[in-house]
Design a protein around this motif. Structure first.
Motif, PDB file in Angstrom:
ATOM      1  N   ASP A 307       3.791  -7.456  -1.832  1.00  0.00           N
ATOM      2  CA  ASP A 307       2.910  -6.386  -2.289  1.00  0.00           C
ATOM      3  C   ASP A 307       3.130  -5.209  -1.341  1.00  0.00           C
ATOM      4  O   ASP A 307       2.756  -5.283  -0.180  1.00  0.00           O
ATOM      5  CB  ASP A 307       1.462  -6.891  -2.249  1.00  0.00           C
ATOM      6  CG  ASP A 307       0.496  -5.823  -2.706  1.00  0.00           C
ATOM      7  OD1 ASP A 307       0.860  -5.073  -3.628  1.00  0.00           O
ATOM      8  OD2 ASP A 307      -0.602  -5.750  -2.134  1.00  0.00           O
ATOM      9  N   VAL A 308       3.773  -4.139  -1.832  1.00  0.00           N
ATOM     10  CA  VAL A 308       4.091  -3.039  -0.928  1.00  0.00           C
ATOM     11  C   VAL A 308       3.310  -1.782  -1.322  1.00  0.00           C
ATOM     12  O   VAL A 308       2.912  -1.618  -2.472  1.00  0.00           O
ATOM     13  CB  VAL A 308       5.601  -2.720  -0.914  1.00  0.00           C
ATOM     14  CG1 VAL A 308       6.386  -3.877  -0.361  1.00  0.00           C
ATOM     15  CG2 VAL A 308       6.100  -2.364  -2.305  1.00  0.00           C
ATOM     16  N   ASP A 309       3.134  -0.912  -0.331  1.00  0.00           N
ATOM     17  CA  ASP A 309       2.429   0.351  -0.561  1.00  0.00           C
ATOM     18  C   ASP A 309       3.476   1.386  -0.992  1.00  0.00           C
ATOM     19  O   ASP A 309       4.163   1.962  -0.149  1.00  0.00           O
ATOM     20  CB  ASP A 309       1.722   0.768   0.737  1.00  0.00           C
ATOM     21  CG  ASP A 309       0.852   1.991   0.508  1.00  0.00           C
ATOM     22  OD1 ASP A 309       1.024   2.672  -0.523  1.00  0.00           O
ATOM     23  OD2 ASP A 309      -0.012   2.260   1.377  1.00  0.00           O
ATOM     24  N   SER A 311       3.064   4.287  -2.272  1.00  0.00           N
ATOM     25  CA  SER A 311       2.735   5.632  -1.809  1.00  0.00           C
ATOM     26  C   SER A 311       3.295   5.865  -0.410  1.00  0.00           C
ATOM     27  O   SER A 311       3.856   6.930  -0.119  1.00  0.00           O
ATOM     28  CB  SER A 311       1.219   5.831  -1.766  1.00  0.00           C
ATOM     29  OG  SER A 311       0.664   5.491  -3.007  1.00  0.00           O
ATOM     30  N   ALA A 312       3.148   4.817   0.445  1.00  0.00           N
ATOM     31  CA  ALA A 312       3.638   4.952   1.823  1.00  0.00           C
ATOM     32  C   ALA A 312       5.151   5.111   1.829  1.00  0.00           C
ATOM     33  O   ALA A 312       5.689   5.918   2.593  1.00  0.00           O
ATOM     34  CB  ALA A 312       3.223   3.728   2.636  1.00  0.00           C
ATOM     35  N   PRO A 338      -2.365   8.493  -3.167  1.00  0.00           N
ATOM     36  CA  PRO A 338      -2.382   7.440  -2.145  1.00  0.00           C
ATOM     37  C   PRO A 338      -2.669   6.057  -2.733  1.00  0.00           C
ATOM     38  O   PRO A 338      -3.186   5.925  -3.852  1.00  0.00           O
ATOM     39  CB  PRO A 338      -3.511   7.888  -1.227  1.00  0.00           C
ATOM     40  CG  PRO A 338      -4.404   8.712  -2.086  1.00  0.00           C
ATOM     41  CD  PRO A 338      -3.550   9.349  -3.131  1.00  0.00           C
ATOM     42  N   ASN A 339      -2.328   5.052  -1.939  1.00  0.00           N
ATOM     43  CA  ASN A 339      -2.704   3.657  -2.210  1.00  0.00           C
ATOM     44  C   ASN A 339      -2.226   3.107  -3.552  1.00  0.00           C
ATOM     45  O   ASN A 339      -2.916   2.326  -4.183  1.00  0.00           O
ATOM     46  CB  ASN A 339      -4.224   3.474  -2.124  1.00  0.00           C
ATOM     47  CG  ASN A 339      -4.743   3.801  -0.751  1.00  0.00           C
ATOM     48  OD1 ASN A 339      -4.077   3.500   0.248  1.00  0.00           O
ATOM     49  ND2 ASN A 339      -5.879   4.460  -0.695  1.00  0.00           N
ATOM     50  N   ILE A 340      -1.060   3.530  -3.963  1.00  0.00           N
ATOM     51  CA  ILE A 340      -0.472   2.901  -5.145  1.00  0.00           C
ATOM     52  C   ILE A 340       0.363   1.729  -4.667  1.00  0.00           C
ATOM     53  O   ILE A 340       1.272   1.893  -3.854  1.00  0.00           O
ATOM     54  CB  ILE A 340       0.391   3.904  -5.940  1.00  0.00           C
ATOM     55  CG1 ILE A 340      -0.511   5.001  -6.495  1.00  0.00           C
ATOM     56  CG2 ILE A 340       1.156   3.206  -7.049  1.00  0.00           C
ATOM     57  CD1 ILE A 340       0.219   6.057  -7.266  1.00  0.00           C
ATOM     58  N   ARG A 341       0.008   0.553  -5.157  1.00  0.00           N
ATOM     59  CA  ARG A 341       0.697  -0.648  -4.680  1.00  0.00           C
ATOM     60  C   ARG A 341       1.604  -1.197  -5.777  1.00  0.00           C
ATOM     61  O   ARG A 341       1.371  -0.999  -6.964  1.00  0.00           O
ATOM     62  CB  ARG A 341      -0.310  -1.699  -4.222  1.00  0.00           C
ATOM     63  CG  ARG A 341      -1.293  -1.148  -3.202  1.00  0.00           C
ATOM     64  CD  ARG A 341      -1.976  -2.258  -2.440  1.00  0.00           C
ATOM     65  NE  ARG A 341      -1.097  -2.905  -1.488  1.00  0.00           N
ATOM     66  CZ  ARG A 341      -0.906  -2.467  -0.229  1.00  0.00           C
ATOM     67  NH1 ARG A 341      -1.521  -1.380   0.197  1.00  0.00           N
ATOM     68  NH2 ARG A 341      -0.117  -3.126   0.579  1.00  0.00           N
ATOM     69  N   PHE A 346      10.292  -4.040  -0.026  1.00  0.00           N
ATOM     70  CA  PHE A 346      10.032  -2.816   0.746  1.00  0.00           C
ATOM     71  C   PHE A 346      11.318  -2.103   1.123  1.00  0.00           C
ATOM     72  O   PHE A 346      11.488  -0.905   0.891  1.00  0.00           O
ATOM     73  CB  PHE A 346       9.215  -3.172   1.994  1.00  0.00           C
ATOM     74  CG  PHE A 346       9.009  -2.011   2.930  1.00  0.00           C
ATOM     75  CD1 PHE A 346       7.979  -1.109   2.715  1.00  0.00           C
ATOM     76  CD2 PHE A 346       9.866  -1.817   4.015  1.00  0.00           C
ATOM     77  CE1 PHE A 346       7.805  -0.035   3.573  1.00  0.00           C
ATOM     78  CE2 PHE A 346       9.695  -0.749   4.861  1.00  0.00           C
ATOM     79  CZ  PHE A 346       8.663   0.151   4.645  1.00  0.00           C
TER      80      PHE A 346
END
Lengths: 451, 225
Positions: A307-309, A311-312, A338-341, A346
């Protein structure tokens, strides 16, 4: 070559088994018919004999010995077809009437062999019923058993020939069927052999009757189409690899040759060696990129999914490239929710974004605006990287993701033409729909991440 | 520094050993996993460089067994070109860093240095210093000569990494991996552009340059002239 083979074909074996079963059932049918026919014939003979006896009995009761003898004579004179034989004996055993040539020794049913009077003295068999009618008068009525055995023989012969015909026809039919099928299977086999020998253009002939073999042939042919597509793309890739690695290697060799011939000072040598190392690093980077793409395409990397972020990842990459874009006289702006997973790898997603953004930064003229966006839209995650540069001719969109593909005007810029191939491989691994569109002006890379 | 190199390819091993010796270090060589394991289990090395593919015992098992015996010698894995999952596997097995073949010696040296002097407990450090530069890890603020320097988060991370390896060269690849978590090599000069911005903020207007470029190797944060 076909003959021993034909006995080993599936269809012939099936036919043989079928014929054997059929022959057995014909045999069984014959046996039943034979048994019931002989039972019926015996029954009818006995009934006839008994009926004759009854008639004689009645004659004797009504008109005594005289009438009995008259009846016997009348009956014997008008014999036709399957007639009966008669014999009338007095108390001393003297023959009073009738032509039955043998004399039964005991009363009731018995079977005896006789020799025919007329003709060549053939042996015959009769079934005799001997009865005493009173006053010592005994009467025998006999039916010819030969008729029964004639019938039985006829039935036996009939079924035997039917049996023979079944076996013969079955074998012939089986051979014919096998031959026909073997021929078709043989063409398929020969096609396969030709393909094994290297002629991938061969296809199994289809008869156009849409039977099972035809459908099998069609499936085989589509499989062959697919395989030859894959092989030709593999050949293309191999040729591309060879070509695209040959070019930098040739450059490297030329550089080294020139160094050997023209360079005299140590500093110059150092510079040449450094440039050679740069070339080698480029070649190694190309290899590395190819291997990476191959590994991603093999699909084994899914074990790295987490499960990756997202947005980051988008912000990190956009942020990392922003100063480089600025230095190149371009601007990079981002609008990232923000915070779209997302469930994915990764490292690979990071590299995918880096390659897309890098592509936009590298292959655009000065002064363009590059925009990176990420947002949730109707449950789907949409990522867009767009620029307002020259764009790409729409007929080139498909080929952008091919290995080593580079636009004419990009040939002079550094790169190996593998960046977007890797993007495509990563997108496919993550089931991300990847589209390239014109952005009027410029180019837009549109990513739709599965929810 | 004593370095053990476990590598079956004699040429690679000789290349690394020669480089280490030139830099004044001692290097021992084991050409297969078993010998490597026995040598490493003495625990007398500062760093072990271990190839992933080895005869007798492969690199992963070797490191797992070492860690199982409680030997914490830092391990730098060497992996083959394109081994996509090698890094994660190696780190999971107890490796401390990894390097993809082929590599430049400067890269090996920088990583060996970083591993060898990795402080055992990092939690206690809250302020990093280099000359008149002071980095407060808790407040995430940077001051130089009493003046506050405003850094963006990524620039702060970059400076922090340099400061944690003060007086040691860090390579471009190390920075990509540690600061950006990029385990690939972008064509764009990401590190260079960020570094030049960081330098502009940290060094501009000061007499002494703290951030230096080491040609062909990487960067160095140092207050020594």
């Amino acid at each position: 070559m076909l003959k021993p083979k034909i006995l080993r074909t599936t269809i012939f074996r099936l036919a043989a088994v079928y014929v054997a079963y059929f022959a057995i059932s014909v045999g069984a049918l014959g046996l039943i018919a034979y048994q019931s026919a002989s039972f019926m014939l015996n029954y009818r003979l006995n009934a006839n004999v008994e009926k004759g006896m009854t008639t004689l009995k009645e004659a004797y009761q009504k008109g005594g010995l005289q009438r009995l003898i008259a009846t016997v004579n009348t009956r014997e004179n008008h014999r036709h077809g399957s007639a009966l034989f008669y014999l009338v004996l007095d108390r001393n055993g003297k023959r009073l009437a009738g032509h039955l040539s043998v004399t039964p020794s005991r009363s009731g049913w018995s079977e005896m062999t006789y020799i025919e009077d007329e003709g060549d003295g053939d042996m015959g068999e009769v079934r005799i019923l001997l009865k005493s009618l009173g006053d010592g008068v005994r009467v025998a009525v006999a039916g010819d058993l030969e008729e029964v055995s004639d019938y039985k023989e006829a039935i036996f012969i009939g079924f035997l020939s039917a049996f023979g015909a079944v076996v013969a026809l079955g074998v012939i039919g089986g051979l014919g069927l096998s031959l026909a099928l073997l021929k078709r299977v043989e063409t398929i086999r020969q096609t396969a052999e030709a393909i094994i020998a290297g002629d991938l253009s061969q296809r199994v002939p289809v008869r156009g009757v849409d039977d099972d073999l035809d459908r099998l042939s069609q499936t085989l042919n589509s499989m062959l189409d697919r395989i030859s597509d894959l092989i030709s793309s593999l050949r293309q890739v191999s040729a591309d690899i060879a070509h695209d690695l040959k070019t930098p290697l040739t450059r490297l060799r030329r550089g080294l040759e020139e160094a050997q011939a023209q360079v005299h000072s140590a500093d110059e040598y150092n510079a040449r060696i450094e440039s050679a190392i740069v070339h080698v690093d480029e070649i190694l980077a190309t290899f590395s990129a190819l291997l990476r793409i191959a590994q991603i395409e093999a699909g084994t990397r899914r074990i790295g999914f987490r499960d990756v972020d997202l947005s980051a990842i988008f912000s990190t990459v956009a942020h990392a490239f922003a100063p480089a874009a600025e230095d190149a006289g371009k601007s990079l702006r981002y609008d990232i929710s923000p915070n779209i997973r997302f469930w994915g790898d990764f490292e690979l997603l990071t590299q995918m974004m880096a390659n897309i953004i890098e592509n936009a930064v590298t292959h655009t003229p000065k002064g363009v605006h590059i925009s990176v966006r990420l947002r949730c839209e109707d449950g789907a995650i949409i990522g867009v990287v767009s620029d307002d540069g020259f764009g790409v001719p729409s007929e080139e969109y498909e080929r952008l993701f091919q290995r080593f593909y580079r636009l004419e005007r990009s040939r002079s810029t550094p790169g190996n033409g593998l960046g977007l191939s890797l993007v495509k491989a990563v997108a496919d691994l993550h089931s991300v729909r990847l589209d390239v569109r014109g952005a009027n002006p410029g180019l837009e890379v549109y990513m739709r991440f599965p929810a | 520094m004593r370095v053990l190199i476990v590598e079956d390819d004699a040429e690679t091993a000789a290349y690394v050993i020669k480089g280490l010796c030139e830099h004044g270090h001692f290097a021992d060589h084991a050409s297969n996993g078993r010998d490597g394991f026995f040598a490493a289990s003495t625990g007398s090395y500062d760093v072990a460089i271990v190839d992933r593919m080895l005869p007798a015992i492969d690199g992963l098992s070797l490191v797992r067994q070492l860690r199982g015996q409680g030997i914490g010698t830092p391990v730098l894995f060497l992996t083959n070109l394109g081994g996509l999952d090698d890094r994660v596997e190696g780190l999971n097995a107890g490796g401390d860093d990894y390097l993809v073949k082929p590599f430049a010696f400067s890269e090996v040296m920088a990583r060996v240095n970083a591993l060898a002097r990795r402080p055992a407990i990092t939690a206690a450090v809250t302020v990093l210093r280099c000359g008149d530069l002071e980095i407060d890890l808790l407040k995430r603020s940077v001051r130089r000569g009493g003046c506050r320097i405003d850094l963006q988060p990524r620039e702060f991370k970059l400076l922090e990494f340099l400061a944690r390896h003060v007086d040691r060269v860090v390579t471009r690849t190390m920075l990509l991996e540690m600061v950006w978590d990029f385990h690939f090599d972008p064509k764009t000069n990401i590190v260079e552009t960020h570094m030049s911005r960081l330098r502009a903020k940290v060094d501009r207007g000061f007499e002494c340059e703290l951030i230096r470029t080491v040609r062909g190797a990487g960067y160095l944060l140092s207050a020594q002239a």
